[in-house]
Design an enzyme around this catalytic site. Structure first.
Site, PDB file in Angstrom:
ATOM      1  N   HIS A 110       8.471 -45.513-134.203  1.00 55.30           N
ATOM      2  CA  HIS A 110       8.850 -44.104-134.230  1.00 55.30           C
ATOM      3  C   HIS A 110       9.585 -43.782-132.941  1.00 55.30           C
ATOM      4  CE1 HIS A 110       8.720 -39.796-134.976  1.00 55.30           C
ATOM      5  NE2 HIS A 110       8.483 -39.680-133.680  1.00 55.30           N
ATOM      6  N   ARG A 124       5.133 -23.634-135.361  1.00 55.70           N
ATOM      7  CA  ARG A 124       5.389 -23.868-133.929  1.00 55.70           C
ATOM      8  C   ARG A 124       6.851 -23.654-133.593  1.00 55.70           C
ATOM      9  NH1 ARG A 124       3.881 -29.672-133.658  1.00 55.70           N
ATOM     10  NH2 ARG A 124       4.746 -29.560-131.572  1.00 55.70           N
ATOM     11  N   SER A 135       1.037 -34.278-134.202  1.00 57.10           N
ATOM     12  CA  SER A 135       2.007 -34.113-135.287  1.00 57.10           C
ATOM     13  C   SER A 135       2.645 -35.463-135.645  1.00 57.10           C
ATOM     14  CB  SER A 135       3.072 -33.101-134.833  1.00 57.10           C
ATOM     15  OG  SER A 135       4.190 -33.138-135.661  1.00 57.10           O
ATOM     16  N   LYS A 157       1.460 -38.244-139.078  1.00 61.94           N
ATOM     17  CA  LYS A 157       2.369 -38.762-140.112  1.00 61.94           C
ATOM     18  C   LYS A 157       2.372 -40.286-140.117  1.00 61.94           C
ATOM     19  CE  LYS A 157       5.317 -35.846-138.455  1.00 61.94           C
ATOM     20  NZ  LYS A 157       6.145 -34.746-138.046  1.00 61.94           N
TER      21      LYS A 157
HETATM   22  N1  URA Z   1       8.431 -34.500-133.988  1.00 60.56           N
HETATM   23  C1  URA Z   1       7.358 -34.261-134.777  1.00 60.56           C
HETATM   24  O1  URA Z   1       7.220 -34.861-135.829  1.00 60.56           O
HETATM   25  N2  URA Z   1       6.456 -33.361-134.367  1.00 60.56           N
HETATM   26  C2  URA Z   1       6.577 -32.675-133.212  1.00 60.56           C
HETATM   27  O2  URA Z   1       5.723 -31.877-132.898  1.00 60.56           O
HETATM   28  C3  URA Z   1       7.693 -32.917-132.411  1.00 60.56           C
HETATM   29  C4  URA Z   1       8.609 -33.851-132.812  1.00 60.56           C
END
Ligand code: URA
Length: 430
Positions: free
Chosen positions: A86, A172, A187, A191
């Site tokens: 990522h 947010r 966050s 995922k």
């Molecule tokens: N990317 C994300 O998936 N979440 C965040 O909070 C910031 C960047």
């Protein structure tokens, strides 16, 4: 049913610097996802977290609760290790394109669930969609099949993965609470954990073109995410990488695919090759493949072979010509010199103004729009040489893009010395 907690009590406790219990966090995330806790309460809580932070245990609880809000993929039936990367996002960051096939060419499965671009940083799916016929949306069965038959996949993350995060992230975005490290870390990691990968390498960028400008904040984010991944049972590490200068010689969509294919053919810009290989080695190590000759798989065609099979599996034609822009504008050097600076944020913004990115989630991107960089920092130019070519479908976009580039680069005298800063600055392991 009587609710076990009142959101306002939890908001007050966070506001006053206290910690939330595991059961409280689970309830909050569940109740926010179902709509029982409203946006105004969650926004107040996000601001309290922004101001007062969270303990490691609280961040893990939040991450787990967001994972539990949706589906969790399971690749254990594949019979081989899974590894993913990522990136926190940057300008010219096309690394996923050569990286996925390179790593998968070693027999490790790479489920790379990606997103689209918003703002000055590009999105992997937007870039790949410049390949005629290529499809980003795959069902779970197709995803599994491609991992079995090809070994790697880049596709859209389904709406069922961590839906609580999607709702909270949108909130947010409109309440000035994106930049809180506990919230960013939970966050991203919710995922990636829901995606079901066994190993994960984080490319955490700092600098003008990155989400985190300061290196210290980027390091703190990287450490937090590595801790979260480790606590959740993943093999995880992070590379801290410089994003003050665009990566490679292309910023856009179709032009970034072209450059990625050059890397897969054993060529391409040195910085893209360096970062691709560094991340590939890291992903493979975490998946148990030691001392992999990643440069050899770029030069030897194994990575290219896998790329072609992956593109075909998703309906794309790897031999089809990529779309070309209808309008271009070349910026030339007015004197001899050495390029001393090329600011990533400004070049990303210029590409965005040309149409390569989107202002709103629902906007389309222009696949042919973007910037080709003929010169990178440290390289010499003669008066009249092209510095960069701007591309768009509508020539009226050049003015705004050129305005973004004012003051964003610097030509030093022809004898100026230049020392390139390191691209990969630090490795953060568990
Ligand atoms: N990317 C994300 O998936 N979440 C965040 O909070 C910031 C960047």
């Amino acid at each position: 049913m009587v609710e076990p907690f009142a959101a306002v009590d939890l908001i007050r406790r966070k506001r006053d610097g206290g910690a939330l219990e595991t059961a409280e966090i689970e309830w909050l995330v569940r109740s926010y996802t179902s709509g029982y806790v409203g946006d105004e309460q969650m926004a107040a809580l996000a601001m309290a977290i922004f101001l007062n932070g969270m303990e490691r245990r609280e961040i893990l609880d939040l991450t787990r609760a967001m994972v539990a809000s949706g589906e969790r993929l399971d690749f254990s039936g594949l019979g081989k290790p899974t590894t993913d990367k990522h990136s926190t996002g940057g300008v010219g960051d096309k690394i996923t394109l050569p990286l996925m096939p390179l790593v998968a060419s070693f027999g490790v499965a790479v489920p790379q669930l990606s997103g689209r671009g918003l703002g000055h940083t590009g999105g992997t799916l937007d870039k790949l969609e410049s390949i005629p016929g290529w499809r980003a949306e795959l069902g779970n069965e197709e995803l599994h099949r491609q991992l079995e038959e090809v070994g790697g996949v880049v596709c859209a993350a389904g709406a069922e993965l961590a839906p609580a995060d999607k709702k909270l992230y949108a909130l947010r975005d409109t309440t000035g609470t994106v930049e809180a490290i506990p919230l960013i870390a939970s966050s991203i990691m919710s995922k990636k954990i829901a995606e079901g990968t066994g190993a994960l390498v984080l490319d955490v960028k700092f600098g003008s073109g990155a989400f985190m400008r300061e290196q210290d904040r980027a390091r703190e984010l990287a450490r937090t995410m590595v801790e979260l991944g480790t606590d959740a049972g993943l093999e995880v590490s992070a590379l801290l990488t410089d994003m003050n200068t665009p990566l490679g010689r292309t910023i856009g969509n179709a032009n970034e695919v072209r450059e990625s294919v050059e890397v897969l053919a054993g060529g391409g810009p040195a910085d893209v090759v360096e970062l691709t290989c560094a991340l590939a080695r890291e992903m493979l190590e975490l998946a148990g493949v030691r001392d992999a000759d990643v440069e050899g798989h770029l030069a030897g065609g194994q990575a290219m072979d896998l790329w072609r099979r992956a593109v075909r599996a998703q309906g794309g034609d790897p031999d089809a010509a990529l779309p070309e822009p209808s309008e271009t504008h070349v910026v030339r050097a007015e004197r001899d010199g050495v390029l001393a600076r090329q600011d990533a944020y400004a070049f990303g913004l210029a590409a965005w103004r040309l149409g390569a990115g989107r202002a709103r989630k629902q906007d389309p991107v222009v696949h042919t729009a973007g910037i080709d960089l003929h010169v990178k920092p440290g390289e010499p130019v003669r008066a009249g040489d092209p510095l960069w070519t701007l591309a768009a479908e509508d020539g009226s976009r050049f003015e705004g893009a050129l305005a973004a580039l004012e003051g964003a680069w610097e030509l030093a005298g022809p004898d100026a010395s230049f020392a390139a800063p390191p691209l990969v600055v630090e490795r953060i392991g568990a």
